[in-house]
Design a protein around this motif. Sequence first.
Motif, PDB file in Angstrom:
ATOM      1  N   ARG A 240       0.853  -1.187   0.000  1.00  0.00           N
ATOM      2  CA  ARG A 240       0.000   0.000   0.000  1.00  0.00           C
ATOM      3  C   ARG A 240       0.893   1.244   0.000  1.00  0.00           C
ATOM      4  O   ARG A 240       2.041   1.201   0.461  1.00  0.00           O
ATOM      5  CB  ARG A 240      -0.919   0.021   1.230  1.00  0.00           C
ATOM      6  N   VAL A 242       1.211   5.415   1.136  1.00  0.00           N
ATOM      7  CA  VAL A 242       0.892   6.082   2.392  1.00  0.00           C
ATOM      8  C   VAL A 242       0.971   7.585   2.221  1.00  0.00           C
ATOM      9  O   VAL A 242       1.768   8.103   1.428  1.00  0.00           O
ATOM     10  CB  VAL A 242       1.863   5.631   3.512  1.00  0.00           C
ATOM     11  N   LEU A 335      -7.461  -4.659   3.000  1.00  0.00           N
ATOM     12  CA  LEU A 335      -6.191  -4.000   2.703  1.00  0.00           C
ATOM     13  C   LEU A 335      -6.114  -3.556   1.241  1.00  0.00           C
ATOM     14  O   LEU A 335      -5.199  -2.829   0.860  1.00  0.00           O
ATOM     15  CB  LEU A 335      -5.013  -4.929   3.014  1.00  0.00           C
ATOM     16  N   LEU A 337      -8.307  -1.690  -0.053  1.00  0.00           N
ATOM     17  CA  LEU A 337      -9.006  -0.392  -0.107  1.00  0.00           C
ATOM     18  C   LEU A 337      -8.150   0.646   0.625  1.00  0.00           C
ATOM     19  O   LEU A 337      -7.417   0.303   1.549  1.00  0.00           O
ATOM     20  CB  LEU A 337     -10.367  -0.486   0.602  1.00  0.00           C
ATOM     21  N   PRO A 338      -8.263   1.906   0.221  1.00  0.00           N
ATOM     22  CA  PRO A 338      -7.549   2.940   0.974  1.00  0.00           C
ATOM     23  C   PRO A 338      -8.159   3.078   2.372  1.00  0.00           C
ATOM     24  O   PRO A 338      -9.345   2.797   2.563  1.00  0.00           O
ATOM     25  CB  PRO A 338      -7.767   4.209   0.146  1.00  0.00           C
ATOM     26  N   ARG A 369      -3.711   5.300   4.035  1.00  0.00           N
ATOM     27  CA  ARG A 369      -3.012   4.255   3.283  1.00  0.00           C
ATOM     28  C   ARG A 369      -3.663   4.163   1.908  1.00  0.00           C
ATOM     29  O   ARG A 369      -4.880   4.297   1.788  1.00  0.00           O
ATOM     30  CB  ARG A 369      -3.119   2.904   3.987  1.00  0.00           C
ATOM     31  N   LEU A 452       0.898  -6.176   0.608  1.00  0.00           N
ATOM     32  CA  LEU A 452       1.151  -6.009   2.032  1.00  0.00           C
ATOM     33  C   LEU A 452       0.306  -4.816   2.488  1.00  0.00           C
ATOM     34  O   LEU A 452       0.095  -3.872   1.723  1.00  0.00           O
ATOM     35  CB  LEU A 452       2.638  -5.688   2.175  1.00  0.00           C
ATOM     36  N   GLY A 453      -0.155  -4.869   3.741  1.00  0.00           N
ATOM     37  CA  GLY A 453      -0.866  -3.695   4.254  1.00  0.00           C
ATOM     38  C   GLY A 453       0.059  -2.506   4.421  1.00  0.00           C
ATOM     39  O   GLY A 453      -0.328  -1.355   4.262  1.00  0.00           O
ATOM     40  N   GLY A 454       1.307  -2.790   4.740  1.00  0.00           N
ATOM     41  CA  GLY A 454       2.280  -1.732   4.976  1.00  0.00           C
ATOM     42  C   GLY A 454       2.756  -1.094   3.691  1.00  0.00           C
ATOM     43  O   GLY A 454       2.246  -1.360   2.604  1.00  0.00           O
TER      44      GLY A 454
ATOM     45  N   HIS B 257       0.189  -1.619  13.584  1.00  0.00           N
ATOM     46  CA  HIS B 257       0.709  -0.967  12.381  1.00  0.00           C
ATOM     47  C   HIS B 257      -0.488  -0.518  11.537  1.00  0.00           C
ATOM     48  O   HIS B 257      -1.380  -1.312  11.231  1.00  0.00           O
ATOM     49  CB  HIS B 257       1.553  -1.993  11.640  1.00  0.00           C
ATOM     50  N   SER B 258      -0.484   0.771  11.186  1.00  0.00           N
ATOM     51  CA  SER B 258      -1.672   1.303  10.501  1.00  0.00           C
ATOM     52  C   SER B 258      -1.784   0.803   9.071  1.00  0.00           C
ATOM     53  O   SER B 258      -2.833   0.929   8.448  1.00  0.00           O
ATOM     54  CB  SER B 258      -1.631   2.833  10.514  1.00  0.00           C
ATOM     55  N   GLY B 259      -0.709   0.233   8.529  1.00  0.00           N
ATOM     56  CA  GLY B 259      -0.781  -0.350   7.190  1.00  0.00           C
ATOM     57  C   GLY B 259      -1.344  -1.755   7.240  1.00  0.00           C
ATOM     58  O   GLY B 259      -2.318  -2.076   6.546  1.00  0.00           O
ATOM     59  N   HIS B 260      -0.799  -2.569   8.108  1.00  0.00           N
ATOM     60  CA  HIS B 260      -1.194  -3.979   8.137  1.00  0.00           C
ATOM     61  C   HIS B 260      -2.603  -4.173   8.676  1.00  0.00           C
ATOM     62  O   HIS B 260      -3.224  -5.206   8.423  1.00  0.00           O
ATOM     63  CB  HIS B 260      -0.196  -4.793   8.958  1.00  0.00           C
ATOM     64  N   TYR B 261      -3.096  -3.201   9.433  1.00  0.00           N
ATOM     65  CA  TYR B 261      -4.426  -3.367  10.046  1.00  0.00           C
ATOM     66  C   TYR B 261      -5.386  -2.213   9.767  1.00  0.00           C
ATOM     67  O   TYR B 261      -6.542  -2.274  10.168  1.00  0.00           O
ATOM     68  CB  TYR B 261      -4.276  -3.597  11.556  1.00  0.00           C
ATOM     69  N   GLY B 262      -4.896  -1.177   9.098  1.00  0.00           N
ATOM     70  CA  GLY B 262      -5.751  -0.007   8.845  1.00  0.00           C
ATOM     71  C   GLY B 262      -6.823  -0.321   7.825  1.00  0.00           C
ATOM     72  O   GLY B 262      -6.490  -0.679   6.703  1.00  0.00           O
ATOM     73  N   ASN B 263      -8.045  -0.149   8.208  1.00  0.00           N
ATOM     74  CA  ASN B 263      -9.250  -0.467   7.439  1.00  0.00           C
ATOM     75  C   ASN B 263      -9.901  -1.727   7.960  1.00  0.00           C
ATOM     76  O   ASN B 263     -10.922  -2.141   7.448  1.00  0.00           O
ATOM     77  CB  ASN B 263      -8.955  -0.702   5.948  1.00  0.00           C
ATOM     78  N   TRP B 264      -9.286  -2.351   8.937  1.00  0.00           N
ATOM     79  CA  TRP B 264      -9.820  -3.601   9.480  1.00  0.00           C
ATOM     80  C   TRP B 264      -9.975  -3.491  10.999  1.00  0.00           C
ATOM     81  O   TRP B 264     -11.044  -3.732  11.538  1.00  0.00           O
ATOM     82  CB  TRP B 264      -8.890  -4.763   9.112  1.00  0.00           C
TER      83      TRP B 264
END
Lengths: 509, 509
Positions: A240, A242, A335, A337-338, A369, A452-454, B257-264
């Motif tokens: 993603r 950022v 993950l 989706l933004p 993200r 990856l979410g990150g 981590h806001s990437g790996h879990y952001g939106n969930w």
Amino acid sequence: MPVLRSAFLAFVLALLPGLVHAQPAVEAARSHRQAHEAQILRDYADFLRIPNVASDSVNIRRNARHIQQQFAARDVDLDVLTVDGVPPIVTGRIEAPGATRTLGIYVHYDGQPVDASRWTHGPWTPTLYTAAMHQGGTPRAFPADGESVDPEARLYARGAGDDKAPIAALLATLDALQERDIELTSNIVFLFDGEEERGSPHLNQYLSQYEGRFADVDLWLFCDGPVHQSRQPQVVFGVRGVTGMEVTVYGANRPLHSGHYGNWSPVPGQMLANLLATMKSTDGAVLIDGFYDTVAPLTAAERAALDELPLVDEPLKDELALARTEGTERLEERLLLPSLTVRGLASGNVGAKARNIIPSTATAALGVRLVKGNDPNRMLDRVEDHIRAEGYHIVRETPSDSLLRAHPRVAKVTRGAGYPASRASMGQPLANQVIAAAERASGQDVLRVPTLGGTLPVFLFEQVLGTPAIIVPIANHDNNQHAPDENIRLANLWYGVDLYAALLTMPAR
Amino acid sequence: MPVLRSAFLAFVLALLPGLVHAQPAVEAARSHRQAHEAQILRDYADFLRIPNVASDSVNIRRNARHIQQQFAARDVDLDVLTVDGVPPIVTGRIEAPGATRTLGIYVHYDGQPVDASRWTHGPWTPTLYTAAMHQGGTPRAFPADGESVDPEARLYARGAGDDKAPIAALLATLDALQERDIELTSNIVFLFDGEEERGSPHLNQYLSQYEGRFADVDLWLFCDGPVHQSRQPQVVFGVRGVTGMEVTVYGANRPLHSGHYGNWSPVPGQMLANLLATMKSTDGAVLIDGFYDTVAPLTAAERAALDELPLVDEPLKDELALARTEGTERLEERLLLPSLTVRGLASGNVGAKARNIIPSTATAALGVRLVKGNDPNRMLDRVEDHIRAEGYHIVRETPSDSLLRAHPRVAKVTRGAGYPASRASMGQPLANQVIAAAERASGQDVLRVPTLGGTLPVFLFEQVLGTPAIIVPIANHDNNQHAPDENIRLANLWYGVDLYAALLTMPAR
């Protein structure tokens, strides 16, 4: 659940040498590591002891020199390159006799900023625990030479999981291969980034200025990020993007007594809450106009890979003590989706320092993200458009009294740096080789994950160098990345040693 | 505007001795003060140098002993009374020969907690400024003996305005009256409270246990609070009550981590914003069911007094840089309704320490001001009912993982102490005497105000002792009460010296 699963994985890992016919490089890595765990951990702790926030210009250079020295001790000469007085990159190459391809290895040595008061030990006081703190682990001494450590043990420090671990593992891998005279099968180009955690704002410049050093790389391997929450190894084809912003709203020009002015003077904390509430519903849908409009659809291969991933939502909810999640889709789908995340809120004080005042400002740090298709600037424009539509006059600097007096609602917006998402094709020429290497190293099936979410600066390598990238993570998912008490689980560090041995010795095509 | 108005007031004050025929006591007070400004300020600074947060048990006692010593030096013996190891009250009396009535004088010597990092100087480093900081004042030395100081000068320190100023002024008044052998016309009972800023939780007990000492008081004079925003003196017949709560909402059991879990993963800062937004509209109306139901209506006398007050909304909006206010009614009318104020917000970090995480909690400190008719506990019940109606499970302690796993939304609510509002009858027997005294001291018309926006433990005196109370404020309205850089404007301190001289020598009935 996680304890049981981890114990099982440790059991499997212990049996691995007998279960699969690991190739010589992985065997060499494993036996070297088993014989030298104490030394590897001591050396890693020395590295972690050097503070590594990108803005700390003195210490960030100490990190770069440390990397240079450690590689030099393995006869690998790296250069510490500097642009404009920003954190250096450390780069260089190993020529493999007769190799017909070149792999790039990207790692970053800087870490997220810290709030030291929230760490159990100091962020740069590496501390070994018998197991994860949140699973009842307790501090333990570093092992003596020859002593073996439970692979469930964790090493706590800023950067332990994100992202110094690949550097520690790579050094052990090089030692192991050199010890047995095992040849590399690809030329290797190293690039150690010193400001990834603030968005690698100068990497573009480094890549352009030193393009010649990177020109022959066929594939970049991004050594960063966590393995799957199931603790299964994964190979990841995208990240993603950022970006983010900080929003401050204003009440009176000084804090006011909440009795003498409460019910009359606007309350910034309330204004901010009302504004944020218009941005996202209670079930997690972002309400900002156009926020989801530019999301690129999944390819059939990505869809298929996604459907094959083990479902982790329920065990994760157990682990994280969550009764619900945002949206209704599985994690991996969310993950794609933004996202809009309140990273921080601040107004006045809470707890013992709370006073009976109306604070004069309230601030939210918002993280965004991005996924493939989202332009970072355009996404921030949409957030700003929304803030304006809620009646706010947007400024870039702290507003003057006369400006505040003239506008019923004023928001100072400070836009953060950002970069877009990337998603490489899953049909990548070397992809199957990389996956096979991860399978040799782990003795497990390897998951193929679309994104990856990150976030990693993968897009720069694609845009500036025209080279594709695949992410090969090693860290445990519960490494408290970016948070206090960041850590690496030793089993994951050891997986790194084996993985790099397999990757550096992938069969020639 | 404020500068002009203050300058004009200073001009008027300077002419006062010639303009009105102040009675001998006020004249004595004024000439004593003019001759001893340096000494009064030095003594006051010594008092302000003693830290005075109620929870600081060592220093709070030092304050009490200091008061005792200062009065002893004027031949007034006060007792330092202690209950249960909480901050002492300092109390005692002066018998006036032949007096047929007794006045109680209430002041508190504790101050609000401080966030020292936000003060220009330390909170307990009293610093004299040529004028208000926010009007361009600069630090200046304390005057030499005999030197006169601009009455626009300000003395900055915690407690300078709220509420040590009346003690400093009273000591100067006593000196002035003793110097000229002017007799008091009422017996005086002093009560100096040491924990008003945390809601005087033990004053009830003190009043009950030592009731005999207070039994003959005919009227309590509460020396606290600011004069009117127009800088006109005021006499006030009531106070708002106060209560509050702290609300913490929960996401995952660790920062993610806001990437790996952001939106969930749920985002506590967003949850808190959505919750707070349901409590109050963007134009300041509290949306909590029943919040306004128990408000006592105004009497005809109160309505009339209210209508006679000068309109301060527009000059105040200039001074505070506000383009709008909550609601549409004038300030004094808004203070006759209960209020809900976000005193503080905290989640993760903002600014340089912000990290790319989803914090695990978000907390709001909420203040509730009460008016006549509101029961503190019942009002908090209504807020809690609202939180429950928004889907939250309320807990009193930090929730366990299993509790969090079981409830989609969990809020920890910590209820604060509180006390109700009071509003004494404007037809009070001694009211006109007090107003006349304030007019003699100030040479101005004195405003009659139904209620102060702030809070004082007046109800205890009414409930426990059955004695009415009137508030006679002296502090400038812009004293940054409860906030960093609290201060007293010298003209207001000098008004206090004159006011107490007039009050202590009110004609016998």
